[in-house]
Design an enzyme around this catalytic site. Structure first.
Site, mmCIF file in Angstrom:
data_model
loop_
_atom_site.group_PDB
_atom_site.id
_atom_site.type_symbol
_atom_site.label_atom_id
_atom_site.label_comp_id
_atom_site.label_asym_id
_atom_site.label_seq_id
_atom_site.Cartn_x
_atom_site.Cartn_y
_atom_site.Cartn_z
ATOM 1 C CB CYS A 56 23.209 -44.058 16.534
ATOM 2 S SG CYS A 56 23.122 -42.172 16.840
ATOM 3 C CD GLU A 58 21.072 -46.894 19.277
ATOM 4 O OE1 GLU A 58 20.638 -46.603 20.243
ATOM 5 O OE2 GLU A 58 21.978 -46.228 18.452
#
Length: 134
Positions: A56, A58
């Site tokens: 991801c 993040e």
């Protein structure tokens, strides 16, 4: 944080989103992390045909900072953006990882297509997260 800092962080997340590698979901996500010393680290989702191997945005941003020597406590603010009609929060795996690297009061800025920004605390996103090994 003042409004200019918030907008700069959100813009960094929006701008990096174009570099997402998402040939399977076609769902680009961008993230920007502001460090306590004022540096911005960005990340995008990077997919793999084996979805479990996907990373991801993040965690991509966080892992970049970690590879440069940053350690838990360095995050001052987080911005997450996707091409969505509603606010896009981090997935649960990313929430748990962010909890280990940021204070529960860390501001998290979520965006949506119409330009609105929602401000939360990391604690709002992960109220029952793991905080230590027992």
């Amino acid at each position: 944080m003042d409004q200019n800092q918030i907008e700069a962080l959100v813009d960094a997340a929006r701008n990096v989103r174009q570099h997402a590698y998402c040939p399977y979901s076609h769902f680009p996500v961008g993230c920007a992390l502001l460090s306590q010393d004022g540096k911005i680290f960005t990340g995008v989702n990077v997919e793999n045909v084996s979805f479990g191997a996907t990373n991801c945005a993040e965690r991509s941003a966080l892992f970049t900072a970690a590879s440069l020597g940053y350690r838990p406590g360095f995050i001052k603010a987080i911005a997450v953006t996707g091409a969505t009609e509603d606010f896009l929060p981090p997935c649960s795996i990313c929430r748990q990882v962010l909890v280990e690297w940021a204070d529960p009061e860390t501001p998290v800025f979520l965006t949506r297509n119409d330009g609105q920004i929602k401000r939360l605390k990391l604690l709002d996103l992960a109220p029952y997260s793991f905080t230590q090994m027992n």
